[in-house]
Design a protein around this motif. Structure first.
Motif, mmCIF file in Angstrom:
data_model
loop_
_atom_site.group_PDB
_atom_site.id
_atom_site.type_symbol
_atom_site.label_atom_id
_atom_site.label_comp_id
_atom_site.label_asym_id
_atom_site.label_seq_id
_atom_site.Cartn_x
_atom_site.Cartn_y
_atom_site.Cartn_z
ATOM 1 N N VAL A 50 0.854 -1.189 0.000
ATOM 2 C CA VAL A 50 0.000 0.000 0.000
ATOM 3 C C VAL A 50 0.890 1.239 0.000
ATOM 4 N N ALA A 51 0.808 1.995 -1.095
ATOM 5 C CA ALA A 51 1.583 3.236 -1.184
ATOM 6 C C ALA A 51 0.768 4.397 -0.624
ATOM 7 N N ASP A 52 -0.555 4.309 -0.757
ATOM 8 C CA ASP A 52 -1.396 5.383 -0.223
ATOM 9 C C ASP A 52 -2.819 4.863 -0.044
ATOM 10 N N ILE A 53 -3.562 5.559 0.760
ATOM 11 C CA ILE A 53 -4.943 5.155 1.051
ATOM 12 C C ILE A 53 -5.768 6.404 1.314
ATOM 13 N N ALA A 54 -7.032 6.340 0.982
ATOM 14 C CA ALA A 54 -7.944 7.440 1.315
ATOM 15 C C ALA A 54 -9.328 6.839 1.523
ATOM 16 N N PHE A 55 -10.129 7.538 2.307
ATOM 17 C CA PHE A 55 -11.500 7.069 2.470
ATOM 18 C C PHE A 55 -12.453 8.245 2.550
ATOM 19 N N THR A 56 -13.688 7.987 2.190
ATOM 20 C CA THR A 56 -14.762 8.960 2.359
ATOM 21 C C THR A 56 -15.970 8.193 2.883
ATOM 22 N N GLY A 57 -17.031 8.928 3.141
ATOM 23 C CA GLY A 57 -18.246 8.279 3.612
ATOM 24 C C GLY A 57 -18.739 8.965 4.859
ATOM 25 N N HIS A 58 -19.804 8.433 5.384
ATOM 26 C CA HIS A 58 -20.308 9.007 6.625
ATOM 27 C C HIS A 58 -20.546 7.885 7.614
ATOM 28 N N GLY A 59 -20.192 8.150 8.843
ATOM 29 C CA GLY A 59 -20.342 7.121 9.861
ATOM 30 C C GLY A 59 -20.222 7.723 11.245
ATOM 31 N N CYS A 60 -20.422 6.894 12.221
ATOM 32 C CA CYS A 60 -20.351 7.336 13.609
ATOM 33 C C CYS A 60 -18.885 7.521 14.023
ATOM 34 N N ALA A 61 -18.699 7.995 15.247
ATOM 35 C CA ALA A 61 -17.343 8.253 15.742
ATOM 36 C C ALA A 61 -16.478 7.004 15.688
ATOM 37 N N VAL A 62 -17.053 5.868 16.064
ATOM 38 C CA VAL A 62 -16.252 4.637 16.116
ATOM 39 C C VAL A 62 -15.833 4.201 14.709
ATOM 40 N N SER A 63 -16.763 4.220 13.758
ATOM 41 C CA SER A 63 -16.403 3.749 12.411
ATOM 42 C C SER A 63 -15.416 4.706 11.745
ATOM 43 N N ARG A 64 -15.619 6.004 11.945
ATOM 44 C CA ARG A 64 -14.715 6.954 11.309
ATOM 45 C C ARG A 64 -13.323 6.906 11.952
ATOM 46 N N ALA A 65 -13.291 6.808 13.271
ATOM 47 C CA ALA A 65 -11.991 6.713 13.947
ATOM 48 C C ALA A 65 -11.270 5.436 13.537
ATOM 49 N N ALA A 66 -12.021 4.341 13.412
ATOM 50 C CA ALA A 66 -11.396 3.075 13.001
ATOM 51 C C ALA A 66 -10.820 3.208 11.597
ATOM 52 N N ALA A 67 -11.544 3.880 10.696
ATOM 53 C CA ALA A 67 -11.049 4.064 9.326
ATOM 54 C C ALA A 67 -9.791 4.930 9.325
ATOM 55 N N SER A 68 -9.817 5.976 10.121
ATOM 56 C CA SER A 68 -8.679 6.893 10.184
ATOM 57 C C SER A 68 -7.445 6.190 10.765
ATOM 58 N N MET A 69 -7.643 5.482 11.855
ATOM 59 C CA MET A 69 -6.515 4.778 12.498
ATOM 60 C C MET A 69 -5.985 3.671 11.589
ATOM 61 N N MET A 70 -6.901 2.938 10.959
ATOM 62 C CA MET A 70 -6.481 1.862 10.065
ATOM 63 C C MET A 70 -5.680 2.437 8.893
ATOM 64 N N SER A 71 -6.108 3.587 8.376
ATOM 65 C CA SER A 71 -5.428 4.200 7.238
ATOM 66 C C SER A 71 -3.979 4.521 7.563
ATOM 67 N N GLU A 72 -3.749 4.988 8.773
ATOM 68 C CA GLU A 72 -2.372 5.308 9.156
ATOM 69 C C GLU A 72 -1.513 4.047 9.223
ATOM 70 N N GLU A 73 -2.132 2.952 9.618
ATOM 71 C CA GLU A 73 -1.371 1.707 9.826
ATOM 72 C C GLU A 73 -1.058 0.944 8.560
ATOM 73 N N VAL A 74 -1.930 1.040 7.554
ATOM 74 C CA VAL A 74 -1.768 0.131 6.406
ATOM 75 C C VAL A 74 -0.717 0.594 5.404
ATOM 76 N N ILE A 75 -0.337 1.855 5.446
ATOM 77 C CA ILE A 75 0.649 2.341 4.476
ATOM 78 C C ILE A 75 1.966 1.597 4.670
ATOM 79 N N GLY A 76 2.480 1.078 3.557
ATOM 80 C CA GLY A 76 3.747 0.328 3.605
ATOM 81 C C GLY A 76 3.557 -1.166 3.815
ATOM 82 N N LYS A 77 2.332 -1.571 4.163
ATOM 83 C CA LYS A 77 2.075 -3.005 4.393
ATOM 84 C C LYS A 77 1.789 -3.698 3.056
ATOM 85 N N SER A 78 2.157 -4.975 2.984
ATOM 86 C CA SER A 78 1.904 -5.730 1.756
ATOM 87 C C SER A 78 0.455 -6.212 1.739
ATOM 88 N N LEU A 79 -0.026 -6.487 0.525
ATOM 89 C CA LEU A 79 -1.391 -7.014 0.389
ATOM 90 C C LEU A 79 -1.513 -8.326 1.150
#
Ligand code: FES
Length: 124
Positions: A50-79
């Motif tokens: 993963v060279a880069d990641i982005a997300f959009t959408g609407h969700g509650c605090a938990v789903s959005r925070a999970a997406a944001s935190m996950m996005s930071e973690e996945v960069i550089g990881k292999s498929l």
């Protein structure tokens, strides 16, 4: 407020990697059937990682925070590595106890990411 709750709120208010990529390699859209909240996840893959990641959408605090935190973690990881992620990886990132109703919120970004890295097509 406890430290984890504060961090979740911060990611909710200032989500990292929120938006669109110029030329995503993979895009996957998913929604939580219980509430109708949605996420669209875009990944840019280079050399099997993963060279880069982005997300959009609407969700509650938990789903959005999970997406944001996950996005930071996945960069550089292999498929391959990401194909093995499971709910514990996301719950560890969130760092809070998540009850059964909130579990679907927490796992929505993971579901979209897993579908993307397995190359499933988004038929919505
Ligand atoms: Fe919809 Fe959490 S209430 S994803």
């Amino acid at each position: 407020m406890d430290l984890y709750a504060e961090e979740i709120l911060d990611h909710y208010k200032h989500p990292r990697h929120y938006g669109h990529l110029d030329a995503p390699t993979m895009v996957f859209h998913d929604r939580n059937p219980l509430c109708g909240d949605e996420i669209e996840l875009e990944l840019k893959i280079e050399d099997g990682k993963v060279a880069d990641i982005a997300f959009t959408g609407h969700g509650c605090a938990v789903s959005r925070a999970a997406a944001s935190m996950m996005s930071e973690e996945v960069i550089g990881k292999s498929l391959e590595e990401l194909r093995h992620w499971d709910k514990e990886d996301i719950l560890d990132l969130l760092g809070i106890e998540v009850g059964p109703v909130r579990l679907k919120c927490a796992l929505l970004p993971l579901k979209a990411m897993k579908a993307a890295v397995w190359g499933l097509t988004d038929d919505e």
